[in-house]
Design a protein around this motif. Structure first.
Motif, short mmCIF file in Angstrom:
data_model
loop_
_atom_site.label_atom_id
_atom_site.label_comp_id
_atom_site.label_asym_id
_atom_site.label_seq_id
_atom_site.Cartn_x
_atom_site.Cartn_y
_atom_site.Cartn_z
N UNK A 114 -30.62 32.69 9.61
CA UNK A 114 -31.05 34.09 9.48
C UNK A 114 -31.12 34.78 10.83
N UNK A 115 -31.28 34.02 11.89
CA UNK A 115 -31.33 34.58 13.24
C UNK A 115 -29.94 34.92 13.78
N UNK A 116 -28.89 34.46 13.09
CA UNK A 116 -27.52 34.67 13.55
C UNK A 116 -26.98 33.49 14.35
N UNK A 117 -27.83 32.52 14.65
CA UNK A 117 -27.42 31.34 15.41
C UNK A 117 -26.86 30.28 14.48
N UNK A 118 -26.06 29.35 15.03
CA UNK A 118 -25.54 28.24 14.24
C UNK A 118 -26.30 26.96 14.52
N UNK A 119 -27.05 26.92 15.62
CA UNK A 119 -27.84 25.74 15.95
C UNK A 119 -29.10 26.13 16.69
N UNK A 120 -30.00 25.16 16.83
CA UNK A 120 -31.27 25.37 17.52
C UNK A 120 -31.33 24.45 18.73
N UNK A 121 -32.27 24.71 19.62
CA UNK A 121 -32.51 23.83 20.77
C UNK A 121 -33.33 22.64 20.33
N UNK A 122 -33.16 21.46 20.87
CA UNK A 122 -32.14 21.10 21.85
C UNK A 122 -30.78 20.97 21.20
N UNK A 127 -25.67 19.21 15.58
CA UNK A 127 -26.51 20.33 15.16
C UNK A 127 -27.74 19.78 14.46
N UNK A 128 -28.88 19.87 15.14
CA UNK A 128 -30.16 19.44 14.57
C UNK A 128 -30.96 20.68 14.24
N UNK A 129 -31.34 20.82 13.00
CA UNK A 129 -32.04 22.02 12.55
C UNK A 129 -33.40 21.66 11.98
N UNK A 130 -34.42 22.38 12.45
CA UNK A 130 -35.80 22.19 12.00
C UNK A 130 -36.38 23.54 11.62
N UNK A 153 -13.83 16.09 4.20
CA UNK A 153 -12.50 16.33 3.64
C UNK A 153 -11.87 17.67 4.03
N UNK A 154 -12.65 18.73 4.06
CA UNK A 154 -12.08 20.07 4.29
C UNK A 154 -12.33 20.53 5.72
N UNK A 155 -11.55 21.52 6.14
CA UNK A 155 -11.74 22.07 7.49
C UNK A 155 -12.27 23.50 7.40
N UNK A 156 -12.86 23.95 8.49
CA UNK A 156 -13.48 25.27 8.57
C UNK A 156 -13.44 25.74 10.02
N UNK A 157 -13.77 26.98 10.23
CA UNK A 157 -13.83 27.50 11.60
C UNK A 157 -15.27 27.44 12.09
N UNK A 158 -15.43 27.20 13.39
CA UNK A 158 -16.74 27.06 14.01
C UNK A 158 -16.73 27.81 15.33
N UNK A 159 -17.77 28.60 15.57
CA UNK A 159 -17.89 29.34 16.83
C UNK A 159 -18.86 28.60 17.74
N UNK A 160 -18.37 28.19 18.89
CA UNK A 160 -19.16 27.46 19.88
C UNK A 160 -20.24 28.39 20.44
N UNK A 161 -21.52 28.03 20.31
CA UNK A 161 -22.58 28.91 20.79
C UNK A 161 -22.64 29.01 22.32
N UNK A 162 -22.02 28.09 23.04
CA UNK A 162 -22.05 28.14 24.50
C UNK A 162 -21.15 29.24 25.05
N UNK A 163 -19.97 29.40 24.50
CA UNK A 163 -19.03 30.37 25.05
C UNK A 163 -18.48 31.34 24.02
N UNK A 164 -18.96 31.26 22.81
CA UNK A 164 -18.50 32.12 21.70
C UNK A 164 -17.03 31.93 21.38
N UNK A 165 -16.47 30.79 21.76
CA UNK A 165 -15.08 30.48 21.43
C UNK A 165 -15.01 30.03 19.97
N UNK A 166 -14.06 30.57 19.24
CA UNK A 166 -13.88 30.19 17.84
C UNK A 166 -12.86 29.06 17.76
N UNK A 167 -13.25 27.96 17.14
CA UNK A 167 -12.36 26.82 16.92
C UNK A 167 -11.96 26.86 15.45
N UNK A 168 -10.68 27.17 15.15
CA UNK A 168 -10.27 27.42 13.77
C UNK A 168 -10.16 26.19 12.88
N UNK A 169 -10.09 25.00 13.47
CA UNK A 169 -9.93 23.80 12.64
C UNK A 169 -10.96 22.75 13.04
#
Length: 119
Positions: free
Chosen positions: A8-16, A50-53, A74-90
């Motif tokens: 809900x915060x717009x992030x994909x992961x939390x610290x650490x 990705x550890x989420x609490x 089994x399936x692939x998806x796109x993921x945006x790296x939170x460090x540099x906002x680079x999108x990895x499509x596979x």
């Protein structure tokens, strides 16, 4: 193609947060002692743990539904790296099982590993 869900915060992961970068180099040593080195694959591979609490029920449910839709690894998806906002499509998930714990109304916990796939 699917996209990894955000909180809900717009992030994909939390610290650490953890990210690994892996290279693959092959070194051949010849009889005369000289060496020749080359890359096994052109670009490095990325991995995110990705550890989420403290997730609420809807965030935890959304992650579980995403896991089911991806059929584990089994399936692939796109993921945006939170460090540099680079999108990895596979990318794909690192395991075929997901443990989710709901201790209270605002206390859901889970962890996922996201792996970049070789193109």
């Amino acid at each position: 193609m699917s996209t990894f869900p955000t909180l809900k915060t717009g992030a994909v992961m939390q610290y650490p947060a953890q990210r690994n970068v892996q290279f693959s180099t092959v070194a051949l040593q010849f009889v005369d002692g000289s060496e020749q080195r080359f890359r096994s694959y052109q670009a490095p591979l990325h991995r995110w743990l990705i550890q989420l609490n403290l997730l609420d029920q809807s965030e935890l449910h959304e992650l579980q539904e995403f896991f089911r839709a991806m059929v584990g690894q089994a399936e692939s998806f796109s993921f945006t790296d939170p460090w540099g906002s680079t999108n990895y499509p596979s990318c794909s998930l690192g395991r075929d099982s997901m443990m989710a714990v709901l201790v209270g109304e605002w206390n859901g916990q889970t962890s996922l590993t996201v792996l970049e796939n070789r193109s």
